[in-house]
Each structure stands twice: as C-alpha cells, then as structure tokens.
Design a protein around this motif. Structure first.
Motif, short mmCIF file in Angstrom:
data_model
loop_
_atom_site.label_atom_id
_atom_site.label_comp_id
_atom_site.label_asym_id
_atom_site.label_seq_id
_atom_site.Cartn_x
_atom_site.Cartn_y
_atom_site.Cartn_z
N ILE A 1 43.84 37.90 39.39
CA ILE A 1 43.15 37.16 39.43
C ILE A 1 42.12 36.98 38.78
O ILE A 1 41.06 36.01 38.72
N PHE B 1 37.87 33.42 45.17
CA PHE B 1 38.75 34.38 45.23
C PHE B 1 37.82 34.85 46.66
O PHE B 1 36.85 35.42 46.55
N ILE C 1 34.55 36.18 42.64
CA ILE C 1 35.52 36.75 43.46
C ILE C 1 34.55 37.61 44.34
O ILE C 1 33.74 38.21 43.98
#
Lengths: 171, 396
Positions: free
Chosen positions: B79, B91, B116
């Motif tokens: 990721i 994300f 993220i």
C-alpha cells in the motif's frame, strides 16, 4: 514485626503456565498461534469484554512467541507464565539462549523504552526489509502500551517480562 | 470480481477478496504466516486490485481478527509503495472496533502516507434498528423480557436449556434475559453479545450493581462474530432475526458457533396477529400496518411462523416450534399497557414520521394502540401478543 517494603512490587497472581521442550515448540510454527489463542481465551472470561480482550491479548502474546521462535536457542524448555494484577496481565517467557542472543535481547528491550520509539516504529514500517525482532517488540509498546524488561535467570536462561494493560478495555 | 481462498493450515485461516464494483479489497480471518511467501497469492491480488481501480481503493479489514507483524508489514509495504507511484490513488482502510487492534495499527500508516486514511465502521451495522435502541426504549425492553420469561422459563428446557451448559445469547440487548437464564438454569458460562454499545453499557452496569458475575458481555456484529466455531451447547437469539435485514446470514453465524449436537433457539413475532377485545377491528388494522411499516425498513416482524423454514434452510435437524401468547392476564395488566404505549411512541412516532406518513394515517394508526391498551386494562378485556419459539439441532 515484619515491615512491608514500600518499594516492593505488588504481587501478580499466577493464572496459568505452559511448559514445553524448546525442540517441540520449534517443530511447528503454528504452535505460536495455538498457544497464544488458547491462553488468551482461557484468561479472558472475567474481563469486561472477553472477546475483545482475548483477541488483543492473543495478538500481543503471539508476537512474543514468534520472537521466541526466531531466537537461536540452546535446547532446554520454554516456560510461558501468565499472571494478573488488576487490569494488567503479565507474560513471562523463560527459555535458554546463547550469550549472543542474550545480549541482543537485552539491547532490543532497552531500545523499545526509548522516547523515540514511535518514530522508530514508523520508520521500520516504511522500510523495505521484513520486520525485525526489534520491531516486533517495539510494536508491543507502541500499539499495546506494553512495558518490557529482561531478567537473567541464570547463565544461559533469560526471562522476558511483558506487562499488558488491556484488562479494562470494553466497547 | 475475483476471489482468493488462502491455503489450508493454521497460518492460512484467512480469505482475501476483491470486489471491483465497490473497489474494495477485503481480508478476513487470522493471518499469521511464518514467511511472506505464504501470502504470495493474496499480495498479488492486492497489487492487481490497486492496478484495476481509480480514485480510491477501500481496504476492508473489519473482520481481520489477527494479523502478525510479518503479514502486516507485507501488506503495508504494498500500500505504501502504491501511494508513492500512484499519487492519484487514495486508500481508505475500513476497520471495526470489535477486533480491537486494527484502527490503531492501520492508523499508523496515515502518518507515513497521507493518502491512507482509516475509517472505523461500527455504528452503521444496522441503521434501521436505531429506532429500537435509543435509551428511551430500554425500560420497555425490561418489561417485555419480564412478560415473555413467564412463558420461556418452562419452554426453554424443551429446546436444550439445562444446568451446566455453555451458552451464548446473541443480540442480548440490555442483557436481562441472560441474567434470568443464569439465575434459573445455572449454565456454566454465558457469553452475551450485542452490537449496541449503550445496551451493553446498561447490561454491565446492572451486572455490577447487582453483583452478577459469570456473564461475559461482549460487543460484536451478529452476522460476523469473532467467536470461534462449535463452542456453545445452546445459542439463543430472541426477537432479533425479525429486525435484521439479513436473518439467514445471522442464522448461519448462530449455526457456526453452536456445537454439533447443540441447539439454536430463536423467538420471533407475527405482529399482525396481536389481538384484543373489545375493539378487535381497530387493533387488527393497526398491527397489520405495523408489519408493513417494518417491511418498509427491511425488517420482517411477521417472521415467527417462518422460523421452521429458516432453521431448515440453515441446516438444522430436529426442529421444534411452539408458540405462546403474552397477555394482559400475565401478571400486572399495567405492564402490558405500558409496553403497548412504548410501541405506539416508537412506531407511530419516530418510524411513521420517518416513512413520511400523513397526519390522518398516524391518527388512525395510534388509535389501534390506544384500543389495545384499553383492552388490556378493561376489567373484562383481553389483549394478546403472540410469539413463536423455535429451535434446531446442529447435526453431529
């Protein structure tokens, strides 16, 4: 009349202990998972949210057992004792290891007490290499508020003592 | 859509899955490999997922019970790397507080890469039920349990209840049934689970004040519980399948946690069969409308007589079904009247308003409840609330 030592550590009550030959323990990686899941479930029943506690405790204990699994041992037995004082649960892992490993663990445990532990944890997460045993121990202090120390039992035996303050958690 | 089942073995008790329509990669179960080689198919699936989405990829870890650092690092690496080469992509990691560790641990990743973010999903398990879970409804739930218990205490032994068993009460609400069951039948262990934090807080407070020990109140989603398979001799789930929009999914979970040879016990209503005399017609009309109102919110309060079918479809054997009628003649008629008054408040108040019902409809709707209350308190009246109790055995 006996006097009470004001500096004496309050006494933790032993709840359960698992002993096994290191050779047996190392024969299957899944032992880390089995032991952590079983013990976590066994001591969870009188916590405010038993399922939540069991899941968190199992996570932390599994990491410790994985660190132990990856340590170079010199035979003998693995002793895993769980004890409790109020909302804190104590894990004591005792096993034989080489002097070199002993020194490594001593340094690793000292490092996780550092004020920069959160930054070091983030740095290890963003690094390319697979997580080291250092990082696994560090994670216990950063994500589980654990306190760690190492005790020397005798010349070739060490004891990792980890206190986990998870007992009061509930959703 | 692609799906991947992990290899068998203790390190592989997990499932990774990618849903292209929802741009969601999910991983569930327990992931504790010795080396990242064991994760190769799942890591490849995550990389494929990243390559096939635009804008945002949801990473669903709501049911990720366990993940060791070896695995966490491997998934996090993929990721983080993607954030660096695909700055256009965000994300969103979806966690649940049920699991305990994921929100904090995945939250660390947002400090490394701002692309993220972590969202904890919990309160929206069952939004339709919020009508029934607000604090004001709690006293009436206690009254309901008191009235149904008069019947269930004699019914339960026919459905597997006996001293010394290990039982779970799923959707335990404010926990009063678990307390009554413990006092009456002395099971060796009770796990009581609910998804309402306010109900569990109330249950724990009562247990603490009354010095009740031995009931483990735990937070969770009945349709995806963290409880292990094959654990309980008796699993109870009362008045709950009827207010879930996925009763078959819940039943599947109840089946899973029940021991082979153990039983799952459910109670449900058929609201349109609530009755009373005098003014039977007005009462009947209103409760027919109650059933339609719940249907509007994806809840089936007519489920009671369908219990046999649900249990059979879920794979149970030796299915037993019986019904009983809670009436104004059980104990104090005032209790029955108070219960109906609370129903009127929620159904003709919040729920009808939310559906957008007219003032004229609500007036008539309320009248049926008022007539039911009158029937309950009338010196020659009769008021009833029918309930179906059913259980099935999990095959050995």
């Amino acid at each position: 009349m006996p006097t009470k030592d004001a500096n004496a550590e309050p006494s933790f009550r032993t709840m359960i202990q698992v002993d096994m030959e290191i050779a047996s323990f190392l024969s299957n990686w899944a032992h880390c998972d089995y032991i952590s899941s079983y013990l976590a479930r066994t001591i969870s029943h009188n916590r405010p949210d038993s399922v939540l506690f069991s899941n968190l405790f199992s996570s932390a204990l599994n990491e410790l057992l994985e660190v132990t699994f990856r340590t170079r041992h010199s035979g003998g037995a693995l002793e895993c004792r769980l004890s409790r004082l109020g909302e804190t649960d104590r894990i004591e892992l005792t096993f034989a290891c080489s002097r070199e490993e002993h020194t490594f663990l001593e340094a690793a445990v000292a490092r996780v007490q550092g004020a920069d532990r959160q930054a070091r944890y983030l740095s290890s997460l963003s690094g390319d290499v697979a997580p080291s045993r250092d990082m696994m121990l560090l994670e216990l202090t950063v994500n589980y508020n654990a306190t760690l120390r190492l005790e020397e039992v005798d010349d070739d035996m060490v004891k990792i003592v980890v206190d986990l303050p998870l007992g009061g958690l509930a959703n | 859509m692609t799906a991947h089942l992990s290899p068998s073995g203790i390190a592989g008790r997990f499932k990774a899955h990618f849903d292209l329509n929802n741009q969601e990669f999910s991983i569930a179960g327990s992931v504790r490999p010795q080396t990242i080689d064991e994760l190769a198919p799942s890591l490849a699936l995550l990389k494929e997922s990243i390559e096939s989405v635009r804008g945002v990829l949801y990473v669903n870890v709501r049911r990720l019970a366990q993940m060791n650092n070896t695995a966490f690092h491997a998934f996090a690496r993929v990721i983080i790397d993607a954030c660096r080469v695909r700055p256009d992509l965000r994300f969103v990691v979806v966690t649940s507080s049920v699991v305990g560790w994921t929100t904090r641990k995945f939250g660390r990743l947002s400090k490394i890469e701002p692309g993220i973010t972590v969202e904890e999903y919990d309160s929206e398990f069952y939004p339709g039920q919020s009508f029934l879970e607000e604090g004001g409804f709690i006293p009436i739930l206690r009254t309901q349990t008191k009235m149904t218990w008069r019947h269930e205490r004699s019914i339960l032994p026919r459905h597997g209840m006996r001293p010394g068993i290990v039982m779970a009460d799923i959707c335990c609400g404010i926990g009063d049934f678990a307390v009554l069951a413990q006092k009456e039948f002395e099971p060796s262990r009770i796990v009581a689970l609910d998804h309402s934090k306010s109900s569990l807080a109330y249950a724990r407070k009562v247990a603490s004040e009354f010095d009740i020990t031995g009931i483990e109140y735990t937070y969770g989603d009945a349709s995806e519980m963290l409880l292990d398979d094959d654990q309980f001799d008796l699993v109870t789930c009362r008045h709950s399948l009827q207010i879930f929009n996925r009763p078959a999914q819940i039943l599947k979970e109840l089946f899973r946690i029940c021991k082979p040879g153990g039983r799952v016990y459910i109670t449900n209503e058929k609201n349109s069969h609530c009755l009373g005399e005098p003014r039977a017609e007005s009462i009947r009309w209103t409760y027919n409308e109650v059933a339609k109102l719940f249907e509007h919110f994806d809840m089936d309060v007519e489920l009671g007589p369908k219990s046999r079918r649900y249990l059979a479809d879920a794979g149970f054997d030796d299915i037993r079904v019986e019904s009983f009628m809670v009436t104004n003649l059980d104990g104090d008629p005032k209790d029955f009247a108070d219960m109906i008054a609370a129903w009127e408040e929620v159904y003709a108040g919040d729920m009808a308003a939310k559906r957008g019902d007219s003032g004229e409809f609500i007036k008539q709707f309320r009248q049926g409840f008022k007539d039911h209350i009158s029937a309950a308190l009338h010196p020659k009246g009769y008021a009833g609330w029918p309930i179906w109790a059913a259980s099935g055995q999990k095959p050995l």
